[in-house]
Scaffold this motif. Sequence first.
Motif, mmCIF file in Angstrom:
data_model
loop_
_atom_site.group_PDB
_atom_site.id
_atom_site.type_symbol
_atom_site.label_atom_id
_atom_site.label_comp_id
_atom_site.label_asym_id
_atom_site.label_seq_id
_atom_site.Cartn_x
_atom_site.Cartn_y
_atom_site.Cartn_z
ATOM 1 N N LEU A 1 0.811 -1.218 0.000
ATOM 2 C CA LEU A 1 0.000 0.000 0.000
ATOM 3 C C LEU A 1 0.846 1.271 0.000
ATOM 4 N N ARG A 2 2.101 1.143 0.386
ATOM 5 C CA ARG A 2 2.924 2.325 0.623
ATOM 6 C C ARG A 2 2.961 3.266 -0.571
ATOM 7 N N TYR B 1 -3.762 13.293 1.726
ATOM 8 C CA TYR B 1 -3.132 13.466 3.043
ATOM 9 C C TYR B 1 -3.522 12.331 3.985
ATOM 10 N N ILE B 2 -4.788 11.927 3.960
ATOM 11 C CA ILE B 2 -5.239 10.813 4.787
ATOM 12 C C ILE B 2 -4.486 9.541 4.397
ATOM 13 N N CYS B 3 -4.298 9.340 3.096
ATOM 14 C CA CYS B 3 -3.522 8.186 2.632
ATOM 15 C C CYS B 3 -2.084 8.252 3.142
ATOM 16 N N ASP B 4 -1.518 9.465 3.178
ATOM 17 C CA ASP B 4 -0.162 9.618 3.707
ATOM 18 C C ASP B 4 -0.101 9.235 5.184
ATOM 19 N N LEU B 5 -1.113 9.637 5.949
ATOM 20 C CA LEU B 5 -1.150 9.258 7.369
ATOM 21 C C LEU B 5 -1.250 7.748 7.528
ATOM 22 N N LEU B 6 -1.946 7.106 6.599
ATOM 23 C CA LEU B 6 -2.161 5.663 6.709
ATOM 24 C C LEU B 6 -0.955 4.864 6.208
ATOM 25 N N TRP B 7 -0.413 5.217 5.031
ATOM 26 C CA TRP B 7 0.673 4.406 4.475
ATOM 27 C C TRP B 7 1.620 5.249 3.612
ATOM 28 N N GLY B 8 1.816 6.485 4.001
ATOM 29 C CA GLY B 8 2.651 7.393 3.211
ATOM 30 C C GLY B 8 4.084 6.922 3.065
ATOM 31 N N ALA B 9 4.722 7.358 1.965
ATOM 32 C CA ALA B 9 6.100 6.971 1.664
ATOM 33 C C ALA B 9 7.068 8.136 1.816
ATOM 34 N N THR B 10 6.560 9.324 2.150
ATOM 35 C CA THR B 10 7.421 10.501 2.270
ATOM 36 C C THR B 10 7.644 10.841 3.740
ATOM 37 N N VAL C 1 5.124 12.271 6.821
ATOM 38 C CA VAL C 1 4.584 11.390 7.861
ATOM 39 C C VAL C 1 5.685 10.416 8.263
ATOM 40 N N TYR C 2 6.160 10.561 9.484
ATOM 41 C CA TYR C 2 7.253 9.718 9.957
ATOM 42 C C TYR C 2 6.767 8.355 10.449
ATOM 43 N N PHE C 3 5.578 8.311 11.021
ATOM 44 C CA PHE C 3 5.065 7.064 11.573
ATOM 45 C C PHE C 3 3.684 6.765 10.980
ATOM 46 N N PRO C 4 3.623 6.300 9.717
ATOM 47 C CA PRO C 4 2.325 5.971 9.130
ATOM 48 C C PRO C 4 1.668 4.811 9.878
ATOM 49 N N LEU D 1 8.925 0.776 7.246
ATOM 50 C CA LEU D 1 9.382 -0.600 7.300
ATOM 51 C C LEU D 1 8.530 -1.527 6.438
ATOM 52 N N GLY D 2 9.192 -2.545 5.888
ATOM 53 C CA GLY D 2 8.486 -3.623 5.220
ATOM 54 C C GLY D 2 8.155 -4.720 6.223
ATOM 55 N N PRO D 3 7.588 -5.840 5.760
ATOM 56 C CA PRO D 3 7.171 -6.907 6.679
ATOM 57 C C PRO D 3 8.309 -7.455 7.539
ATOM 58 N N GLY D 4 9.443 -7.753 6.922
ATOM 59 C CA GLY D 4 10.557 -8.305 7.688
ATOM 60 C C GLY D 4 11.076 -7.352 8.741
ATOM 61 N N GLY D 5 11.235 -6.086 8.363
ATOM 62 C CA GLY D 5 11.716 -5.096 9.315
ATOM 63 C C GLY D 5 10.751 -4.903 10.469
ATOM 64 N N SER D 6 9.457 -4.873 10.166
ATOM 65 C CA SER D 6 8.445 -4.695 11.208
ATOM 66 C C SER D 6 8.442 -5.865 12.176
ATOM 67 N N LEU D 7 8.437 -7.095 11.638
ATOM 68 C CA LEU D 7 8.422 -8.281 12.500
ATOM 69 C C LEU D 7 9.690 -8.365 13.339
ATOM 70 N N GLY D 8 10.838 -8.084 12.723
ATOM 71 C CA GLY D 8 12.092 -8.158 13.456
ATOM 72 C C GLY D 8 12.172 -7.140 14.577
ATOM 73 N N LEU D 9 11.787 -5.904 14.266
ATOM 74 C CA LEU D 9 11.842 -4.854 15.280
ATOM 75 C C LEU D 9 10.808 -5.096 16.377
ATOM 76 N N MET D 10 9.647 -5.613 15.999
ATOM 77 C CA MET D 10 8.623 -5.957 16.974
ATOM 78 C C MET D 10 9.143 -7.034 17.923
ATOM 79 N N GLY D 11 9.750 -8.069 17.348
ATOM 80 C CA GLY D 11 10.298 -9.144 18.172
ATOM 81 C C GLY D 11 11.400 -8.659 19.093
ATOM 82 N N LEU D 12 12.286 -7.818 18.564
ATOM 83 C CA LEU D 12 13.380 -7.289 19.376
ATOM 84 C C LEU D 12 12.854 -6.510 20.567
ATOM 85 N N ASN D 13 11.835 -5.697 20.358
ATOM 86 C CA ASN D 13 11.311 -4.885 21.453
ATOM 87 C C ASN D 13 10.532 -5.712 22.473
ATOM 88 N N LEU D 14 9.912 -6.805 22.048
ATOM 89 C CA LEU D 14 9.281 -7.711 23.010
ATOM 90 C C LEU D 14 10.344 -8.367 23.895
#
Length: 365
Positions: free
Chosen positions: A169-170, A181-190, A193-196, A257-270
């Motif tokens: 979706l990015r 703008y709403i799309c940027d908040l949800l899945w923006g690439a610029t 929005v730092y934390f879509p 982040l893509g799927p791998g980055g999200s899962l890895g960072l999520m796991g690390l923080n847990l």
Amino acid sequence: MQTNTKRILAIDFARGLSVVLMILVHTMLVYGDSATRHESALGQVVNILGQGAPMFLVSMGLSFVFSRKQSFKGSLKRGLLILLAGYSMNFLKFIVPTLFFGGLPVPFVEAYGMTYGEPSNMVFFFLLGDILQLAGLTLILMAFIVRFSKSKYVPLVLALFIVLVSSELRGYRPGIVGVDYICDLLWGATYQVYFPVFPWSAFILIGLFFGLWFREKGSDQGFLFKSMLVVGIGLLVAGVLLSFYDFDYHFGDYYHLGPGGSLGLMGLNLIVLWAVNLLTSSVKPNHAFGFLYYCSRNVTSLYITQWVLINWGMSVFGFWEHQELDVLLLMLLFLVLSLGVVYIKSNYGVLFRLQKSARRVSEST
């Protein structure tokens, strides 16, 4: 070990530590020169510590379960208020310096790819999406989740879905003013929005999953953090393998982040949260822990205050101009200033009443 379900010390510790680290990271990002940010030992350490935002987000999801304002209306109101706080912070960070402090530094504006002096710059900065916009939108989402489902697996499945589809979706925008703008908040690439929401809301939702699971198990903290460790290891391994397979797709960059980055960072923080619980369970209460618990109780005020002060400080200290020692001193300065402003703000009523009482006593003698 702390047994009160309303107060999990490890979560307070993690949330307080997260906001302190954010102050240090933001100071370096705004004031450090290129060598300091990318090549120095300080820059390397701070960049690693700067991965604390996900820990804050997971803690937020956990804390939602124990909030006294967990009703549907209460959660919606909290979400809207946090959104309002996010845009109010943008006004203070960017518009006030533009109108009253001689403007934002030219290199700062140009770093966002804009031409200095354009009126549209103020609109861009006012609408900039940060962690508060993410938190507000996700709180509204969680209000609907808890309202219409009692299953702990709903936020878990939704978190995994968000992680998996984020890269697909990015950047999508239909080309309609306002909707874009709403799309940027949800899945923006610029970097407006730092934390879509996609993928970052998944970190909050995974916290909600563990919070609901914790409550279902009778508020067993031992079970909660052991589960975090096991799930965290699994997510970290999966994330690392996926990122190794296709780094550009599965990691991308930290803010998108893509799927791998999200899962890895999520796991690390847990895993980090499990380690934090081990620390708070093993070490006796002390002033350092008390300081972090205080920061946790004032996390939103501290977050807003530090960003406003750091941005205002550019009119004095410039942008991307300082080396390691100067940056260290500025970190200390903005940490102390932020804590001082929040303390005065939270205690203003008490101080005012004490001053008024003292005046009455002096007038009666």
